[in-house]
Design an enzyme around this catalytic site. Structure first.
Site, PDB file in Angstrom:
ATOM      1  N   PHE A   1      63.345  46.637  58.808  1.00 14.37           N
ATOM      2  CA  PHE A   1      62.535  46.951  59.986  1.00 14.37           C
ATOM      3  C   PHE A   1      61.412  47.933  59.681  1.00 14.37           C
ATOM      4  CE2 PHE A   1      66.167  45.091  62.180  1.00 14.37           C
ATOM      5  CZ  PHE A   1      65.488  44.236  63.037  1.00 14.37           C
ATOM      6  N   GLU A   2      61.605  48.831  58.751  1.00  5.82           N
ATOM      7  CA  GLU A   2      60.539  49.771  58.392  1.00  5.82           C
ATOM      8  C   GLU A   2      59.428  49.069  57.623  1.00  5.82           C
ATOM      9  OE1 GLU A   2      60.039  52.878  59.336  1.00  5.82           O
ATOM     10  OE2 GLU A   2      61.912  52.923  60.466  1.00  5.82           O
ATOM     11  N   GLY A   3      59.807  48.101  56.787  1.00  8.95           N
ATOM     12  CA  GLY A   3      58.829  47.450  55.934  1.00  8.95           C
ATOM     13  C   GLY A   3      58.389  48.381  54.816  1.00  8.95           C
TER      14      GLY A   3
ATOM     15  N   ARG B   1      65.028  45.245  66.502  1.00  6.44           N
ATOM     16  CA  ARG B   1      65.736  46.308  65.776  1.00  6.44           C
ATOM     17  C   ARG B   1      66.941  46.805  66.565  1.00  6.44           C
ATOM     18  NH1 ARG B   1      63.084  51.052  62.230  1.00  6.44           N
ATOM     19  NH2 ARG B   1      65.031  52.019  61.536  1.00  6.44           N
TER      20      ARG B   1
END
Length: 150
Positions: A18-20, A140
């Protein structure tokens, strides 16, 4: 003293997904800089990072703080999946928002299912000066809730 829990590989993968990954520091809408997998401490214009170094920053710097917060403030015993989900949730929200959340309060009062459900309320963000439901946060929170309830 008991050993503190650490985020598992499954928890790390959830957060990283989710952060990438950002190899170059990027300025966020709030003016802060971000690099790697959500790293903000010391991030600045022109900074670059490899995926390996970003992973180390996440594991040994960013998440250590969140893991300590959860160990110190969550009074309910946690299974690994619950801990991992809370680390992702708190990392994304920040300390103050996490500690002020109904998910945190419900968990500490023994209401596990309600705590998991309360995570879904944290799916809004400011876009172009307007508060909106953000699709990535909906996904998320759903993934964190699913992990918590495994």
């Amino acid at each position: 003293m008991a050993l503190r829990m650490r985020t598992s590989e499954a928890g790390l993968e959830l957060i990283k997904s989710f952060e990438g990954f950002r190899s170059r520091a990027t300025r966020m809408p709030n003016g802060k800089w971000i690099i790697g997998y959500g790293h903000t401490d010391g991030a600045r214009k022109g900074l670059t990072v490899t995926p390996e170094d970003a992973d180390l920053l996440l594991r040994h710097h960013d998440l250590r703080k969140v893991e300590a917060l959860i160990a110190d403030r969550v009074m309910a015993p946690l299974a690994q999946n619950e801990f991992d989900a809370l680390v992702s949730f708190a990392f994304n929200l920040g300390d103050e928002a996490f500690l002020g959340s109904s998910a945190f309060a419900l968990l500490n009062s023994g209401e596990r299912l309600q705590a998991a459900d309360a995570m879904t309320g944290w799916r809004k963000g400011r876009v172009d000066g307007e508060v909106r439901v953000i699709d990535a946060l909906v996904r998320r929170r759903a993934a964190e809730k699913a992990m918590f309830l495994e």
